[in-house]
Design a protein around this motif. Structure first.
Motif, PDB file in Angstrom:
ATOM      1  N   GLN A   3     -30.769  32.270 -21.820  1.00 34.80           N
ATOM      2  CA  GLN A   3     -29.792  31.944 -22.733  1.00 34.80           C
ATOM      3  C   GLN A   3     -29.896  30.635 -23.813  1.00 34.80           C
ATOM      4  O   GLN A   3     -30.395  29.279 -22.400  1.00 34.80           O
ATOM      5  CB  GLN A   3     -28.408  32.486 -22.331  1.00 34.80           C
ATOM      6  CG  GLN A   3     -28.037  32.200 -21.448  1.00 34.80           C
ATOM      7  CD  GLN A   3     -26.250  32.660 -20.775  1.00 34.80           C
ATOM      8  OE1 GLN A   3     -25.892  33.766 -21.559  1.00 34.80           O
ATOM      9  NE2 GLN A   3     -25.817  31.661 -20.943  1.00 34.80           N
ATOM     10  N   GLY A   4     -29.256  30.205 -24.285  1.00 39.15           N
ATOM     11  CA  GLY A   4     -28.988  28.886 -24.961  1.00 39.15           C
ATOM     12  C   GLY A   4     -30.216  28.462 -26.106  1.00 39.15           C
ATOM     13  O   GLY A   4     -31.128  29.663 -26.012  1.00 39.15           O
ATOM     14  N   ALA A  44     -35.362  29.115 -25.647  1.00 37.72           N
ATOM     15  CA  ALA A  44     -34.514  29.582 -24.623  1.00 37.72           C
ATOM     16  C   ALA A  44     -36.362  30.251 -23.627  1.00 37.72           C
ATOM     17  O   ALA A  44     -36.655  30.255 -22.677  1.00 37.72           O
ATOM     18  CB  ALA A  44     -34.266  30.012 -24.201  1.00 37.72           C
ATOM     19  N   ILE A  45     -37.123  31.052 -24.488  1.00 31.70           N
ATOM     20  CA  ILE A  45     -37.828  31.529 -24.269  1.00 31.70           C
ATOM     21  C   ILE A  45     -39.228  30.462 -23.988  1.00 31.70           C
ATOM     22  O   ILE A  45     -40.308  30.827 -22.698  1.00 31.70           O
ATOM     23  CB  ILE A  45     -38.627  32.914 -25.318  1.00 31.70           C
ATOM     24  CG1 ILE A  45     -37.488  34.281 -25.215  1.00 31.70           C
ATOM     25  CG2 ILE A  45     -39.973  33.224 -24.928  1.00 31.70           C
ATOM     26  CD1 ILE A  45     -37.452  34.475 -24.215  1.00 31.70           C
ATOM     27  N   VAL A  46     -38.935  29.412 -24.963  1.00 29.93           N
ATOM     28  CA  VAL A  46     -40.263  29.015 -24.060  1.00 29.93           C
ATOM     29  C   VAL A  46     -40.368  28.169 -23.580  1.00 29.93           C
ATOM     30  O   VAL A  46     -41.350  27.557 -22.561  1.00 29.93           O
ATOM     31  CB  VAL A  46     -40.922  28.080 -25.631  1.00 29.93           C
ATOM     32  CG1 VAL A  46     -41.452  26.548 -25.123  1.00 29.93           C
ATOM     33  CG2 VAL A  46     -40.510  28.575 -26.807  1.00 29.93           C
ATOM     34  N   ARG A  47     -39.317  27.694 -22.399  1.00 30.07           N
ATOM     35  CA  ARG A  47     -38.592  27.264 -21.442  1.00 30.07           C
ATOM     36  C   ARG A  47     -38.572  27.862 -19.720  1.00 30.07           C
ATOM     37  O   ARG A  47     -37.654  27.519 -19.246  1.00 30.07           O
ATOM     38  CB  ARG A  47     -37.119  26.537 -21.751  1.00 30.07           C
ATOM     39  CG  ARG A  47     -37.859  25.317 -22.345  1.00 30.07           C
ATOM     40  CD  ARG A  47     -36.301  24.101 -23.136  1.00 30.07           C
ATOM     41  NE  ARG A  47     -36.294  23.199 -24.111  1.00 30.07           N
ATOM     42  CZ  ARG A  47     -37.607  22.203 -23.549  1.00 30.07           C
ATOM     43  NH1 ARG A  47     -38.740  22.046 -22.716  1.00 30.07           N
ATOM     44  NH2 ARG A  47     -37.615  21.749 -25.082  1.00 30.07           N
ATOM     45  N   VAL A  57     -30.996  25.357 -22.443  1.00 33.55           N
ATOM     46  CA  VAL A  57     -31.419  26.311 -21.832  1.00 33.55           C
ATOM     47  C   VAL A  57     -29.934  26.495 -20.269  1.00 33.55           C
ATOM     48  O   VAL A  57     -30.200  25.787 -19.542  1.00 33.55           O
ATOM     49  CB  VAL A  57     -32.871  26.403 -21.777  1.00 33.55           C
ATOM     50  CG1 VAL A  57     -33.474  27.836 -21.713  1.00 33.55           C
ATOM     51  CG2 VAL A  57     -33.628  26.369 -23.230  1.00 33.55           C
ATOM     52  N   ARG A  58     -30.403  28.229 -20.147  1.00 36.00           N
ATOM     53  CA  ARG A  58     -29.890  29.127 -18.767  1.00 36.00           C
ATOM     54  C   ARG A  58     -30.901  30.002 -18.208  1.00 36.00           C
ATOM     55  O   ARG A  58     -30.758  30.173 -19.659  1.00 36.00           O
ATOM     56  CB  ARG A  58     -27.985  29.001 -18.949  1.00 36.00           C
ATOM     57  CG  ARG A  58     -27.738  28.315 -19.192  1.00 36.00           C
ATOM     58  CD  ARG A  58     -27.499  26.907 -17.587  1.00 36.00           C
ATOM     59  NE  ARG A  58     -26.571  25.744 -17.810  1.00 36.00           N
ATOM     60  CZ  ARG A  58     -26.655  24.509 -18.932  1.00 36.00           C
ATOM     61  NH1 ARG A  58     -28.156  24.274 -19.143  1.00 36.00           N
ATOM     62  NH2 ARG A  58     -25.930  23.068 -18.586  1.00 36.00           N
ATOM     63  N   THR A  59     -30.714  30.078 -17.413  1.00 36.38           N
ATOM     64  CA  THR A  59     -31.064  31.676 -16.889  1.00 36.38           C
ATOM     65  C   THR A  59     -30.477  31.979 -16.268  1.00 36.38           C
ATOM     66  O   THR A  59     -30.316  31.775 -14.910  1.00 36.38           O
ATOM     67  CB  THR A  59     -33.058  31.114 -16.063  1.00 36.38           C
ATOM     68  OG1 THR A  59     -32.765  30.429 -14.740  1.00 36.38           O
ATOM     69  CG2 THR A  59     -33.930  30.380 -17.026  1.00 36.38           C
ATOM     70  N   LEU A  60     -30.881  33.185 -15.861  1.00 39.97           N
ATOM     71  CA  LEU A  60     -30.061  34.539 -14.886  1.00 39.97           C
ATOM     72  C   LEU A  60     -30.718  35.524 -14.463  1.00 39.97           C
ATOM     73  O   LEU A  60     -32.080  35.891 -14.384  1.00 39.97           O
ATOM     74  CB  LEU A  60     -28.345  34.927 -15.427  1.00 39.97           C
ATOM     75  CG  LEU A  60     -27.957  34.170 -16.790  1.00 39.97           C
ATOM     76  CD1 LEU A  60     -26.709  35.003 -17.392  1.00 39.97           C
ATOM     77  CD2 LEU A  60     -26.620  33.805 -15.597  1.00 39.97           C
ATOM     78  N   ARG A  69     -48.736  26.817 -23.162  1.00 43.38           N
ATOM     79  CA  ARG A  69     -49.473  28.456 -22.514  1.00 43.38           C
ATOM     80  C   ARG A  69     -48.640  28.729 -22.043  1.00 43.38           C
ATOM     81  O   ARG A  69     -47.886  28.678 -22.068  1.00 43.38           O
ATOM     82  CB  ARG A  69     -50.422  27.438 -21.539  1.00 43.38           C
ATOM     83  CG  ARG A  69     -51.514  28.851 -20.215  1.00 43.38           C
ATOM     84  CD  ARG A  69     -52.205  27.968 -19.277  1.00 43.38           C
ATOM     85  NE  ARG A  69     -52.918  28.765 -18.890  1.00 43.38           N
ATOM     86  CZ  ARG A  69     -54.172  29.669 -19.535  1.00 43.38           C
ATOM     87  NH1 ARG A  69     -54.293  29.105 -20.015  1.00 43.38           N
ATOM     88  NH2 ARG A  69     -54.484  30.527 -18.733  1.00 43.38           N
ATOM     89  N   CYS A  70     -49.069  30.271 -22.025  1.00 45.38           N
ATOM     90  CA  CYS A  70     -47.883  31.116 -21.840  1.00 45.38           C
ATOM     91  C   CYS A  70     -49.154  32.446 -21.062  1.00 45.38           C
ATOM     92  O   CYS A  70     -50.247  32.827 -21.569  1.00 45.38           O
ATOM     93  CB  CYS A  70     -47.428  32.046 -23.477  1.00 45.38           C
ATOM     94  SG  CYS A  70     -46.812  33.682 -23.123  1.00 45.38           S
ATOM     95  N   THR A  71     -48.467  32.819 -20.276  1.00 44.34           N
ATOM     96  CA  THR A  71     -49.389  34.191 -19.646  1.00 44.34           C
ATOM     97  C   THR A  71     -49.498  35.058 -20.492  1.00 44.34           C
ATOM     98  O   THR A  71     -50.234  36.286 -19.574  1.00 44.34           O
ATOM     99  CB  THR A  71     -49.200  33.274 -18.026  1.00 44.34           C
ATOM    100  OG1 THR A  71     -47.535  34.329 -17.899  1.00 44.34           O
ATOM    101  CG2 THR A  71     -48.672  32.403 -17.630  1.00 44.34           C
TER     102      THR A  71
END
Length: 315
Positions: free
Chosen positions: A71-72, A93-96, A61-64, A38-40
């Motif tokens: 990224q990742g 990385a986007i999916v997560r 996968v990393r978020t900043l 699901r994507c908003t």
């Protein structure tokens, strides 16, 4: 739309159904062909992953910046949505990210096939609609070019700079409102400003000006959307067109008399009000007794402005 925790409702689109299950903790669910997601984002909703390239690597996968940058990951997924749209080559990385949810449930081969068939059908329909719209647009352009009532207007290749639009607006406004002096300027690229004193109301001028508007600004999306109208393609247009009507002292005086007559029973003594008082904004502090709006007492300044806007007059 189906909520993330709604396990009882089934959304059916075409012959494909999407039944979300309880999600894993964000970022941990495996990605496989058939994974329900699901994507908003507006174009998405509930969907199914139908292809994966590369090898997923969720641990990388990393978020900043509180999730603003990700990224990742080493995999890319293609998703078919329940509304018939597709998203191809979406990085793992986007999916997560927080905008996405990967569910436990996995669609079988038949469900994926049905979802893709519906997407094909939707895309074909969109292509047909686009072709029909393009044909209608072209036909309308040709009609406008030869319409006898529009013979006085100029055509040209300078469609959206505002120069051609300004030329044609001057002609139309002069013909529609003889004797009224309009200032029609093209101060910078893709912009036209129309100004006049008294004469017709703004509501009477807008139908002439509006066809030249090349688009509109969406405050919610913070973006400008250009509309390719047949009129602008033929007679010119501009991204930004403004109208500004000024009031003479004579028209303001008429508006003042009208307002004071309308609310005469609310004043113990009729106020002495002038056009100069209005121009200097003095009447914002002059409330009409027992006349209220959602924001409080109504003031004479606003009432006079509203009245003047409805009145016509010679410049």
């Amino acid at each position: 739309m189906i909520g993330a925790n709604d396990n009882h409702r089934r959304a059916v689109t075409g012959s494909a159904s999407f039944l979300p299950a309880q999600p894993h903790k964000p970022g941990t669910a495996p990605l496989v062909v058939g994974s329900r997601v699901r994507c908003t984002l507006p174009h998405a909703g509930d969907g199914i992953i139908y292809a994966i390239t590369g090898t997923e690597d969720p641990a990388s996968v990393r978020t900043l910046g509180n999730g603003i940058v990700v990224q990742g990951g080493r995999a890319f997924v293609d998703v078919v949505w329940s509304n018939g749209n597709r998203s191809c080559g979406v990085p793992e990385a986007i999916v997560r990210t927080v905008q996405w949810t990967v569910y436990d449930s996995v669609a079988d081969h038949n469900e994926v096939k049905a979802a893709l068939a519906f997407a094909d059908q939707t895309e074909a329909q969109q292509r047909d609609e686009a072709t029909t719209a393009a044909q209608a647009h072209a036909a309308e352009v040709e009609r406008l070019k030869i319409a006898p009532e529009l013979a006085a207007l100029e055509t040209g290749d300078d469609k959206y700079s505002g120069k051609l639009a300004a030329k044609n607006l001057r002609k139309q406004l002069k013909a529609a409102f003889p004797g009224v002096r309009f200032s029609v300027r093209n101060p910078y690229h893709a912009s036209v400003n129309v100004a006049w004193t008294d004469g017709p109301t703004t509501a009477e001028v807008e139908p002439i000006v509006s066809p030249y508007k090349g688009g509109s600004f969406d405050g919610m999306e913070d973006s400008y959307s250009r509309s390719k109208s047949a009129w602008s393609e033929t007679f010119g247009g501009a991204d930004y067109i403004s109208t500004a009507r000024e009031f003479s002292d004579a028209l303001l005086s008429r508006a003042i008399v009208t307002v004071l007559d309308q609310y005469a029973d609310r004043f113990e003594t009729r106020p002495e009000v002038s056009a100069e008082d209005y121009r200097k904004g003095r009447l914002y502090a002059f409330n009409v007794p027992d006349l209220f709006t959602a924001h409080g007492c109504e003031d004479l300044q606003s009432l006079i402005r509203q009245q003047a806007a409805t009145m016509t007059g010679e410049a």
